[in-house]
Scaffold this motif. Structure first.
Motif, short mmCIF file in Angstrom:
data_model
loop_
_atom_site.label_atom_id
_atom_site.label_comp_id
_atom_site.label_asym_id
_atom_site.label_seq_id
_atom_site.Cartn_x
_atom_site.Cartn_y
_atom_site.Cartn_z
N VAL A 114 0.84 -1.20 0.00
CA VAL A 114 0.00 0.00 0.00
C VAL A 114 0.87 1.25 0.00
N LEU A 115 1.88 1.29 0.85
CA LEU A 115 2.73 2.48 0.94
C LEU A 115 3.64 2.61 -0.27
N ASP A 116 4.04 1.49 -0.87
CA ASP A 116 4.78 1.58 -2.14
C ASP A 116 3.88 2.16 -3.23
N GLY A 117 2.62 1.69 -3.24
CA GLY A 117 1.67 2.23 -4.22
C GLY A 117 1.40 3.71 -4.00
N LEU A 118 1.37 4.12 -2.73
CA LEU A 118 1.19 5.54 -2.43
C LEU A 118 2.34 6.35 -3.02
N GLY A 119 3.57 5.88 -2.88
CA GLY A 119 4.70 6.60 -3.44
C GLY A 119 4.58 6.76 -4.94
N GLU A 120 4.17 5.70 -5.63
CA GLU A 120 3.98 5.78 -7.08
C GLU A 120 2.85 6.74 -7.42
N ALA A 121 1.77 6.69 -6.63
CA ALA A 121 0.64 7.58 -6.89
C ALA A 121 1.03 9.04 -6.71
N LEU A 122 1.84 9.33 -5.72
CA LEU A 122 2.30 10.70 -5.51
C LEU A 122 3.19 11.16 -6.67
N ASP A 123 4.00 10.26 -7.21
CA ASP A 123 4.82 10.62 -8.37
C ASP A 123 3.95 10.96 -9.57
N VAL A 124 2.89 10.17 -9.78
CA VAL A 124 1.98 10.46 -10.90
C VAL A 124 1.23 11.76 -10.65
N ALA A 125 0.83 11.99 -9.41
CA ALA A 125 0.12 13.23 -9.09
C ALA A 125 1.01 14.45 -9.33
N ARG A 126 2.28 14.32 -9.00
CA ARG A 126 3.22 15.42 -9.25
C ARG A 126 3.37 15.65 -10.76
N GLU A 127 3.41 14.56 -11.52
CA GLU A 127 3.47 14.70 -12.99
C GLU A 127 2.21 15.37 -13.52
N PHE A 128 1.06 15.00 -12.95
CA PHE A 128 -0.19 15.64 -13.36
C PHE A 128 -0.11 17.15 -13.15
N CYS A 129 0.33 17.56 -11.97
CA CYS A 129 0.41 19.00 -11.67
C CYS A 129 1.37 19.71 -12.61
N ASP A 130 2.49 19.07 -12.93
CA ASP A 130 3.45 19.68 -13.86
C ASP A 130 2.84 19.83 -15.25
#
Length: 337
Positions: A88-104
């Protein structure tokens, strides 16, 4: 509805579909899994949680966050949090990376208000601007928050989380919040919870000091109530002691109770430590968090309880500081500003 090997059949069917990369069967099994969980008992949740957690890395992006939420629900129903948490926490890290890409990408394609992930749909405009998978990653971040908080409610998960992993998650979350303007408060607070953390508390009016240890405290409202319980209720300093019920709901009892503040929480540099913050806001001095208690400048009430109802909190007095030690700590503290 269980197999002979003890695993719940819908979970096993879903796992087989995921491993075989059968999209149609996976979707059907997912629907069956959700229906099944609506009426499942604790034993089924206990068995299904670790199984679903091991599947998370293999689940396609779309349903992955929903599976993570189901894992979190299993933990809340009794599944072993330590077994379920790492994927779950590994998936959270990946999700945050995608969210950061979305914002960029959002900023690079015209900017404007970032869609609220709790309310937005995967519409054509959003997908055209940032790409469907990136948009999907942003819109599922609240589900990852929900699942992650569910496992972080448990002390063994928090204490097993490597400091560098926690720091990466916190930094990624700060970047997403600053870039998007959208807060993920529960996740941020959960990642800041301290366990088995030494705390030096100085009561300035009486010139006394105390060595305490805190664990599982979600915010400073909770800490404030427990400080009053331990120090005033324990007969160490004057003031209003919370009732037994007010203190209990800040440790492990359900519900909330009205209470009134006893102190003003102050950092060594004289800045106020706000009740709305977390114990991690208390500065470190010589390796220990140092907090000064002054008289409350005005009466303030709130609902005593736990920011995370599923998280057990505690504050323990280890010893009363002697006079020289108290003077040493107080000597470096400024008056409240």
């Amino acid at each position: 509805m269980t197999e002979q090997d003890g695993s719940s059949r819908p979970s096993s069917d879903f796992g087989a579909a995921v491993r075989e990369r059968d999209g149609d069967r996976c979707e059907q099994a997912m629907e069956e899994l959700q229906r099944y969980f609506g009426a499942a008992g604790q034993a089924e949740f206990t068995r299904a949680g670790p199984l679903l957690a091991t599947l998370l890395p293999e689940v396609p992006q779309g349903p992955r966050s929903l599976v993570a939420v189901l894992v979190g629900a299993c933990v809340e129903k009794g599944a072993d949090a330590a077994d379920c948490a790492p994927p779950v926490l590994d998936g959270l890290g990946e999700a945050l990376d995608v969210a950061r890409e979305f914002c960029d990408r959002w900023a690079a394609t015209g900017g404007g208000d970032v869609p609220d992930p709790d309310a937005a749909d995967l519409d054509d405009d959003v997908c055209d601007r940032v790409g469907e998978q990136t948009a999907l990653g942003w819109l599922t971040l609240p589900q990852w928050e929900m699942a992650s908080v569910a496992v972080l409610n448990h002390a063994p998960v928090r204490t097993a989380l490597a400091p560098e992993h926690r720091a990466r998650l916190q930094q990624a979350l700060r970047t997403v919040e600053e870039t998007s303007g959208h807060p993920f408060k529960c996740l941020g607070y959960a990642l800041r919870v301290l366990d088995d953390e030494p705390l030096i508390v100085l009561h300035r009016p009486t010139g006394t000091g105390y060595a305490l240890r805190m664990s599982g405290i979600g915010d400073n409202f909770q800490l404030h109530t427990l400080l009053a319980d331990v120090l005033v209720g324990g007969g160490h300093v004057p003031g209003r002691a919370p009732s037994a019920r007010e203190a209990a709901v800040c440790r492990d009892a359900p519900g909330q109770q009205p209470t009134t503040g006893t102190f003003n929480l102050v950092a060594p540099d004289g800045q106020w430590v706000w009740n709305e913050g977390t114990p991690a806001d208390i500065p470190l001095v010589d390796g220990r968090r140092l907090l000064v208690l002054d008289p409350a400048p005005y009466e303030r009430g709130w609902a005593a309880g736990r920011f995370f109802p599923g998280m057990t909190g505690d504050l323990v007095l280890e010893r009363v500081l002697d006079v020289p030690e108290t003077r040493y700590w107080l000597g470096g503290c400024r008056p409240a500003t």
